[in-house]
Scaffold this motif. Structure first.
Motif, PDB file in Angstrom:
ATOM      1  N   TYR A 197       0.381  -1.025  -0.067  1.00 45.79           N
ATOM      2  CA  TYR A 197       0.078  -0.599  -0.289  1.00 45.79           C
ATOM      3  C   TYR A 197       0.301   0.755  -0.136  1.00 45.79           C
ATOM      4  N   VAL A 198       1.883   1.415   1.158  1.00 48.64           N
ATOM      5  CA  VAL A 198       2.405   2.455   1.081  1.00 48.64           C
ATOM      6  C   VAL A 198       3.630   2.594   0.584  1.00 48.64           C
ATOM      7  N   VAL A 199       4.835   1.492   0.162  1.00 49.74           N
ATOM      8  CA  VAL A 199       5.894   1.396  -0.644  1.00 49.74           C
ATOM      9  C   VAL A 199       5.950   1.459  -2.230  1.00 49.74           C
ATOM     10  N   ILE A 200       5.241   0.328  -2.630  1.00 46.66           N
ATOM     11  CA  ILE A 200       4.910   0.238  -3.842  1.00 46.66           C
ATOM     12  C   ILE A 200       5.571   1.667  -4.476  1.00 46.66           C
ATOM     13  N   PRO A 201       3.565   2.169  -3.981  1.00 50.42           N
ATOM     14  CA  PRO A 201       3.701   3.798  -5.139  1.00 50.42           C
ATOM     15  C   PRO A 201       4.434   4.133  -5.268  1.00 50.42           C
ATOM     16  N   LYS A 202       5.292   4.609  -4.177  1.00 49.93           N
ATOM     17  CA  LYS A 202       6.143   5.666  -4.804  1.00 49.93           C
ATOM     18  C   LYS A 202       7.547   4.716  -5.166  1.00 49.93           C
ATOM     19  N   VAL A 203       7.860   3.644  -5.005  1.00 50.24           N
ATOM     20  CA  VAL A 203       8.935   2.987  -5.736  1.00 50.24           C
ATOM     21  C   VAL A 203       8.622   3.155  -7.500  1.00 50.24           C
ATOM     22  N   ILE A 204       7.012   2.998  -7.420  1.00 42.62           N
ATOM     23  CA  ILE A 204       6.484   3.596  -8.983  1.00 42.62           C
ATOM     24  C   ILE A 204       6.312   4.288 -10.031  1.00 42.62           C
ATOM     25  N   GLY A 205       6.996   5.380  -8.550  1.00 39.97           N
ATOM     26  CA  GLY A 205       6.596   6.983  -9.158  1.00 39.97           C
ATOM     27  C   GLY A 205       5.214   6.946  -9.162  1.00 39.97           C
ATOM     28  N   GLY A 206       4.128   6.599  -8.516  1.00 39.67           N
ATOM     29  CA  GLY A 206       2.884   7.398  -7.806  1.00 39.67           C
ATOM     30  C   GLY A 206       2.394   7.340  -6.987  1.00 39.67           C
ATOM     31  N   LYS A 207       0.581   7.282  -6.472  1.00 41.16           N
ATOM     32  CA  LYS A 207       0.285   7.651  -5.461  1.00 41.16           C
ATOM     33  C   LYS A 207      -0.590   6.778  -4.744  1.00 41.16           C
ATOM     34  N   ILE A 208      -0.728   6.892  -3.192  1.00 38.68           N
ATOM     35  CA  ILE A 208      -1.213   5.882  -2.668  1.00 38.68           C
ATOM     36  C   ILE A 208      -2.852   6.201  -3.103  1.00 38.68           C
ATOM     37  N   PHE A 209      -3.904   5.058  -3.748  1.00 34.64           N
ATOM     38  CA  PHE A 209      -4.864   5.004  -4.243  1.00 34.64           C
ATOM     39  C   PHE A 209      -6.058   5.507  -3.295  1.00 34.64           C
ATOM     40  N   SER A 210      -6.234   5.619  -2.140  1.00 32.38           N
ATOM     41  CA  SER A 210      -6.624   5.801  -0.879  1.00 32.38           C
ATOM     42  C   SER A 210      -6.384   5.465   0.562  1.00 32.38           C
ATOM     43  N   GLU A 211      -6.357   6.238   1.422  1.00 33.40           N
ATOM     44  CA  GLU A 211      -6.242   6.220   2.573  1.00 33.40           C
ATOM     45  C   GLU A 211      -6.882   5.473   3.421  1.00 33.40           C
ATOM     46  N   SER A 212      -7.829   5.903   3.192  1.00 30.23           N
ATOM     47  CA  SER A 212      -9.271   5.599   3.879  1.00 30.23           C
ATOM     48  C   SER A 212      -9.560   4.204   3.381  1.00 30.23           C
ATOM     49  N   LEU A 213      -9.335   3.312   2.471  1.00 27.24           N
ATOM     50  CA  LEU A 213      -9.527   1.982   1.407  1.00 27.24           C
ATOM     51  C   LEU A 213      -8.340   1.501   2.539  1.00 27.24           C
ATOM     52  N   ALA A 214      -7.383   2.123   2.652  1.00 24.80           N
ATOM     53  CA  ALA A 214      -6.292   1.248   3.525  1.00 24.80           C
ATOM     54  C   ALA A 214      -6.657   0.700   5.065  1.00 24.80           C
ATOM     55  N   LYS A 215      -6.673   2.046   5.468  1.00 28.94           N
ATOM     56  CA  LYS A 215      -7.163   2.042   6.768  1.00 28.94           C
ATOM     57  C   LYS A 215      -8.304   1.166   7.364  1.00 28.94           C
ATOM     58  N   LEU A 216      -9.332   1.529   6.167  1.00 24.89           N
ATOM     59  CA  LEU A 216     -10.098   0.646   6.635  1.00 24.89           C
ATOM     60  C   LEU A 216     -10.327  -1.121   6.342  1.00 24.89           C
ATOM     61  N   ALA A 217      -9.438  -1.508   4.974  1.00 24.27           N
ATOM     62  CA  ALA A 217      -8.785  -2.922   5.219  1.00 24.27           C
ATOM     63  C   ALA A 217      -8.340  -3.648   6.511  1.00 24.27           C
ATOM     64  N   PHE A 218      -7.040  -2.518   7.674  1.00 25.21           N
ATOM     65  CA  PHE A 218      -6.234  -2.858   7.908  1.00 25.21           C
ATOM     66  C   PHE A 218      -7.336  -3.001   9.396  1.00 25.21           C
ATOM     67  N   MET A 219      -8.218  -2.727   9.662  1.00 24.23           N
ATOM     68  CA  MET A 219      -9.712  -2.431  10.463  1.00 24.23           C
ATOM     69  C   MET A 219      -9.889  -3.579  10.101  1.00 24.23           C
ATOM     70  N   LEU A 220     -10.684  -3.980   9.191  1.00 25.34           N
ATOM     71  CA  LEU A 220     -11.461  -5.375   8.890  1.00 25.34           C
ATOM     72  C   LEU A 220     -10.568  -6.710   9.500  1.00 25.34           C
ATOM     73  N   PHE A 221      -9.176  -5.957   9.281  1.00 26.41           N
ATOM     74  CA  PHE A 221      -8.312  -7.224   9.369  1.00 26.41           C
ATOM     75  C   PHE A 221      -8.670  -7.688  10.495  1.00 26.41           C
ATOM     76  N   LEU A 222      -8.596  -6.453  11.572  1.00 24.49           N
ATOM     77  CA  LEU A 222      -8.826  -6.321  13.161  1.00 24.49           C
ATOM     78  C   LEU A 222     -10.013  -7.382  13.910  1.00 24.49           C
ATOM     79  N   ILE A 223     -10.787  -6.838  12.856  1.00 24.55           N
ATOM     80  CA  ILE A 223     -11.986  -7.947  14.024  1.00 24.55           C
ATOM     81  C   ILE A 223     -12.596  -8.928  12.945  1.00 24.55           C
ATOM     82  N   LEU A 224     -11.594  -9.278  11.767  1.00 25.92           N
ATOM     83  CA  LEU A 224     -12.157 -10.926  11.392  1.00 25.92           C
ATOM     84  C   LEU A 224     -11.650 -11.818  11.293  1.00 25.92           C
ATOM     85  N   SER A 225      -9.630 -11.696  11.868  1.00 25.95           N
ATOM     86  CA  SER A 225      -9.162 -12.090  11.883  1.00 25.95           C
ATOM     87  C   SER A 225      -8.628 -13.144  12.859  1.00 25.95           C
ATOM     88  N   VAL A 226      -9.200 -13.151  13.596  1.00 31.26           N
ATOM     89  CA  VAL A 226      -9.353 -14.191  14.858  1.00 31.26           C
ATOM     90  C   VAL A 226     -10.592 -14.904  15.114  1.00 31.26           C
TER      91      VAL A 226
END
Ligand code: HAS
Length: 543
Positions: free
Chosen positions: A232-261
């Motif tokens: 999400y964070v390193v690859i966009p910079k390496v290819i010279g681009g930008k993060i598509f959506s910070e909200s989407l990334a944060k939501l994905a991580f919060m979903l992992f938090l509640i659903l992984s266990v």
């Protein structure tokens, strides 16, 4: 930049991780050679001892140590340098984990803990092995706490602002790790250690396995999330681009938090003593936890396409040609992403209750996790280490080292394609996992597996060559590469992306949802297991 002193702590963790890669990889080579039927281990080693070395070093040590090192660097880079107190706490964690590792390793090497990386009862290890692993976990909690403290400090200093994405992700992963490891901590402290010390005669095996898998599936997301941080964070910079959506990334991580266990029962479909209703409920939850990975796939495609179009790409797949193929910082994680497509699809097969009957305990499952953890995650970690180590010790990832890194990535892709495909096919033909070579008394079905086992040995040998290249590169980048500056790439968010909603930064809210879902998914199954246990209400009997 990551401050030099923080860098030392991160490097200490990363070097231990790569010692584990070399030793664990060597054990892996022995593994595939034995299973090919063309090689026998020397008499001082046994198959399960070697398999334990392989699983513990690569599944538990490489991952935990690399993740703690990477996350320490990531938090220092994006939230700011650790205070002396935070850094000291980080080092206390490192030393505890390392002492624990040495203790556990001593038990495995002296054949007193040949219990595989899942250390299920009724296989019994010396109590020092369990204590050593517990120290590794406690050490990682403590270093994780130091990272969280630095993040909280940032939040206090920047009230009302949305938090740095990488630090946010590291803290979510630490929280997930803490809650997940409580299950295995209870298993180890209250069942396995007293039993191994001879204080209790028997333990309830079903309870111990359920506590293990409460932890065990969240463990795989603890491995995966740092790879996602890089995607999400390193690859966009390496290819010279930008993060598509910070909200989407944060939501994905919060979903992992509640659903992984609350999905661990999908590892126990075949076990009696657990009501099928709860197995079904956790199957449904497993399908929910696939969603944040699909969101990640979507986000990565969007990032690649946006950058491609900026560079003038035309057509649906024109962006593909515009990616920086010769840059190892991109290529290795990208190979990881591609591997994760069949790896994830295989996971969905595993999770599909009835289909699990076909693949459970076959070498298909081994094929699945060599695509997920041993390629998607491991290659991302390797590709990251090759720029992170020079960043931390003031050296350069030279052009030649970059080419060698690409060679290692390609060798890995070839070796793993051969080995893991053979594992998947042999698994469908019924070949069991975790077993040494056997012709099963001349069985016709077992005869069908042999050619696939030889193919696995070919793939595994190519992987071992890749490990030699990787080890050489780590030594070079750690101690011999020319002095210089190497970037720690952190991308910005694309202009026009929406502001992150405050609810996504609310750890209390997501923490409460997480605990509620866990209580829902586990209370009744655990009460059932304890009530039906022949060993009484605490799952073991004092004789
Ligand atoms: Fe798994 C067993 C189900 C993911 C690891 N798993 C294991 C074991 C391990 C493991 C180690 O339900 C063995 C444990 C043991 O020793 O017994 N797994 C799943 C499911 C997922 C999943 C549903 N597993 C992982 C990940 C792992 C991992 C991640 C490690 C890191 N797994 C199971 C089940 C079992 C199991 C059962 C028990 C089997 C049994 O019977 O014992 C999902 O999370 C997968 C979702 C993933 C996707 C893929 C998304 C794709 C992405 C890449 C995008 C690519 C791009 C590049 C952008 C849906 C994000 C594009 C470029 C092009 C050119 C195309």
């Amino acid at each position: 930049f990551v401050d030099k002193k923080d860098g030392k702590l991160a490097l200490a963790y990363i070097y231990v991780a790569f010692i584990a890669v070399f030793l664990g990889g060597t054990a892996g080579l022995l593994q595939v050679l034995v299973r090919s039927g063309k090689f026998e281990l020397p008499s001082f080693l046994n198959y399960y001892q070697v398999l334990t070395v392989h699983g513990v070093l690569l599944g538990l040590v490489l991952t935990t140590f690399f993740i703690m090192g990477f996350q320490t660097a990531a938090v220092s880079r994006t939230s700011g340098t650790f205070t002396n107190k935070q850094r000291t706490i980080g080092w206390v964690g490192f030393w505890l984990a390392t002492i624990g590792l040495v203790a556990a390793a001593a038990m495995v090497l002296t054949n007193q803990a040949s219990v595989l990386y899942t250390f299920y009862a009724p296989l019994k290890a010396h109590w020092v092995f369990y204590l050593g692993l517990a120290l590794v976990v406690v050490g990682s909690w403590i270093t994780g706490l130091a990272q969280a403290m630095r993040f909280v400090q940032w939040r206090k200093e920047h009230k009302g602002q949305s938090t740095p994405l990488l630090s946010f992700m590291a803290v979510v992963n630490n929280l997930l790790w803490f809650i997940a490891t409580l299950g295995v901590a209870i298993e180890v402290l209250f069942q396995l250690i007293p039993w191994s010390m001879g204080l209790v005669e028997r333990v309830d095996v079903l309870l111990s396995r359920t506590l293990f898998w409460y932890f065990g599936h969240a463990l795989v997301y603890f491995w995966l999330l740092p790879a996602y941080m890089v995607w999400y964070v390193v690859i966009p910079k390496v290819i010279g681009g930008k993060i598509f959506s910070e909200s989407l990334a944060k939501l994905a991580f919060m979903l992992f938090l509640i659903l992984s266990v609350p999905v661990g029962l999908h590892h126990q479909f075949t076990e009696p003593g657990i009501d099928p209703l709860w197995k079904f409920i956790q199957t449904v939850l497993t399908f929910f936890v696939v969603v944040p990975s699909l969101m990640t796939a979507f986000s990565m495609f969007a990032t690649f396409e946006m950058r491609g179009r900026e560079l003038g790409a035309k057509g649906v797949f024109g962006w593909f040609k515009k990616l920086p193929w010769s840059d190892s910082r991109f290529l290795l994680p990208f190979i990881g992403m591609v591997a994760f497509i069949p790896g994830g699809a295989g996971g969905i097969v595993n999770a599909s209750y009835q289909m699990n009957e076909l693949v459970h305990n076959t070498i298909w499952v081994t094929g699945h996790f060599h695509l997920t953890v041993a390629t998607a995650v491991a290659l991302t970690f390797f590709g990251t280490a090759f720029w992170l180590i020079p960043h931390l010790n003031g050296r350069k990832l030279t052009k030649r080292a970059n080419s060698m890194a690409n060679c290692a990535g390609i060798l890995w892709a070839i070796g793993m394609t051969i080995m893991s495909s053979a594992m998947h096919i042999a698994g469908l033909l019924g070949a069991p996992r975790r077993s040494a070579y056997s012709e099963y008394g001349g069985s016709e079905q077992a005869a069908e597996w042999i050619s696939y086992q030889i193919t696995q040995a070919i793939g595994g040998s190519i992987l071992f060559i890749a490990i030699l290249v990787i080890t050489g590169l780590i030594i070079y980048l750690g101690f011999f590469a020319p002095k210089g500056e190497e970037e720690f790439p952190v991308a910005e968010v694309a202009p026009g992306a929406e502001k992150v909603p405050a609810a996504l930064e609310n750890f209390k809210l997501w923490g409460i949802i997480m605990i509620a879902v866990i209580i829902f998914a586990y209370t009744i199954p655990i009460i059932d297991i304890i009530q039906n246990s022949p060993l009484g209400s605490i799952g073991y009997k004092l004789w």
